[in-house]
Design an enzyme around this catalytic site. Structure first.
Site, PDB file in Angstrom:
ATOM      1  N   LEU A  32       0.453  -0.944   0.296  1.00 10.59           N
ATOM      2  CA  LEU A  32      -0.019  -0.242   0.413  1.00 10.59           C
ATOM      3  C   LEU A  32       0.889   1.263  -0.145  1.00 10.59           C
ATOM      4  O   LEU A  32       2.251   1.205   0.385  1.00 10.59           O
ATOM      5  CB  LEU A  32      -0.874  -0.295   1.242  1.00 10.59           C
ATOM      6  CG  LEU A  32      -1.802  -1.153   1.281  1.00 10.59           C
ATOM      7  CD1 LEU A  32      -2.789  -1.180   2.512  1.00 10.59           C
ATOM      8  CD2 LEU A  32      -2.336  -0.831   0.288  1.00 10.59           C
ATOM      9  N   SER A  33       0.639   2.499  -0.308  1.00 11.79           N
ATOM     10  CA  SER A  33       1.504   3.867  -0.319  1.00 11.79           C
ATOM     11  C   SER A  33       1.506   3.795   0.890  1.00 11.79           C
ATOM     12  O   SER A  33       3.102   4.780   1.277  1.00 11.79           O
ATOM     13  CB  SER A  33       0.216   5.306  -0.757  1.00 11.79           C
ATOM     14  OG  SER A  33      -0.266   4.551   0.028  1.00 11.79           O
ATOM     15  N   GLU A  34       0.907   3.595   2.240  1.00 19.86           N
ATOM     16  CA  GLU A  34       1.546   3.236   3.677  1.00 19.86           C
ATOM     17  C   GLU A  34       1.218   2.202   4.381  1.00 19.86           C
ATOM     18  O   GLU A  34      -0.112   1.749   4.295  1.00 19.86           O
ATOM     19  CB  GLU A  34       1.306   5.296   3.860  1.00 19.86           C
ATOM     20  CG  GLU A  34       1.767   6.028   3.446  1.00 19.86           C
ATOM     21  CD  GLU A  34       2.897   6.535   3.423  1.00 19.86           C
ATOM     22  OE1 GLU A  34       3.586   6.216   4.079  1.00 19.86           O
ATOM     23  OE2 GLU A  34       3.408   7.066   2.446  1.00 19.86           O
ATOM     24  N   THR A  35       2.417   2.290   5.232  1.00 19.49           N
ATOM     25  CA  THR A  35       2.107   1.602   6.551  1.00 19.49           C
ATOM     26  C   THR A  35       2.699   2.346   7.820  1.00 19.49           C
ATOM     27  O   THR A  35       3.428   2.726   7.607  1.00 19.49           O
ATOM     28  CB  THR A  35       2.846  -0.030   6.663  1.00 19.49           C
ATOM     29  OG1 THR A  35       2.160  -0.377   5.196  1.00 19.49           O
ATOM     30  CG2 THR A  35       2.452  -0.588   7.859  1.00 19.49           C
ATOM     31  N   CYS A  86       2.356  11.837   7.129  1.00 15.56           N
ATOM     32  CA  CYS A  86       2.279  11.161   5.845  1.00 15.56           C
ATOM     33  C   CYS A  86       0.592  11.397   6.733  1.00 15.56           C
ATOM     34  O   CYS A  86       0.670  11.237   7.473  1.00 15.56           O
ATOM     35  CB  CYS A  86       2.324   9.253   5.673  1.00 15.56           C
ATOM     36  SG  CYS A  86       0.520   8.779   5.111  1.00 15.56           S
TER      37      CYS A  86
END
Length: 262
Positions: free
Chosen positions: A44-47, A71
């Site tokens: 995913l784009s961020e964790t 983020c």
């Protein structure tokens, strides 16, 4: 080792909208290389990883490729998890990031979650042919923030129709590129690209609005703004400039609750 994982769609009030983020509560920081591997596996784009510590939560964010300084959508998603699944009863969560300091998220009576982030410092620069080469339409203005380049266009149609060359964009040493224009039904629209950090196009980028809010507040002579990020998943945000802070509002919804084994 077994870890709980949540997947949340941020800046959306329905699943499959907004921007998905993985949230993993931990008791202490895992080794950096392991957190990076988990983020790459999640793809995913961020964790985001969170730790409960007395009256605040520690938070760190990873793309599939790197750890990042800030983020927005994953912070919103983390707040949603804490409010909805972790038994938090107050209406304001205080996060602390080793890279960005104190970040607060407030829960409204209507379910809106509002991020309180530091305003980015932006300055106008000369339009760069090297950066413009990555996009099918040349911008009318170019700005530089702390992490991203901002390319300003005349109208929303240009943002919707934009074609981009990730190979060309990856040649530029920057976290990402924001393209933006006045909106038809909202104050401004945008898209965000970050091939150097492993995110070709991000569906909704909260941190980009710490740059976009002061930019458009100055252009439109108003401090309260409505915005849409024009990705395929689409994201709606409220933005307010208050001194050196930016308040960014949106909703979130849980898609998945599970466990991972590492």
């Amino acid at each position: 080792m077994k870890l709980k994982i949540y997947q949340v769609d941020a800046f959306a009030n329905y699943v499959f909208g907004g921007n998905p983020a993985a949230i993993i509560p931990v008791e202490r920081w895992l080794p950096d290389d392991l957190m990076q591997k988990i983020a790459a596996e999640n793809n995913l784009s961020e964790t985001a990883y969170i730790i409960k510590e007395k009256d605040k939560y520690l938070i760190r964010w990873f793309t599939p490729a790197v750890e990042v300084d800030l983020c927005g959508h994953a912070t919103l998603a983390a707040a949603h998890v804490i409010f909805s699944h972790e038994g938090f009863e107050d209406d304001v969560i205080s996060f602390y990031s080793p890279r960005s300091g104190v970040l607060e998220v407030e829960r409204g009576s209507d379910g809106l979650l509002t991020l309180d982030f530091p305003k980015d410092t932006i300055h106008q620069i000369e339009v760069s042919k090297k950066i413009s080469a990555g996009f099918s339409i040349a911008p009318i203005e170019m700005w530089k923030g702390g992490s991203d380049y901002i390319l300003v266009y005349e109208k929303e149609e240009h943002i919707l129709e934009m074609e981009f060359d990730l190979f060309e964009l990856a040649k530029v040493d920057t976290r990402g590129f924001i393209i933006t224009a006045p909106g038809v039904k909202v104050d401004f629209v945008s898209r965000w690209f970050g091939p150097r950090v492993g995110v070709d196009e991000d569906p909704v980028t909260g941190s980009a609005h710490t740059s976009l809010t002061p930019l458009w507040a100055g252009k439109l002579k108003k401090n309260q703004l409505n915005a849409v990020q024009l990705s395929k998943r689409l994201g709606k945000l409220t933005c307010e400039l208050i001194g050196d802070r930016v308040k960014i509002g949106g909703k979130a919804i849980t898609y998945l609750v599970g466990e991972i084994f590492v």
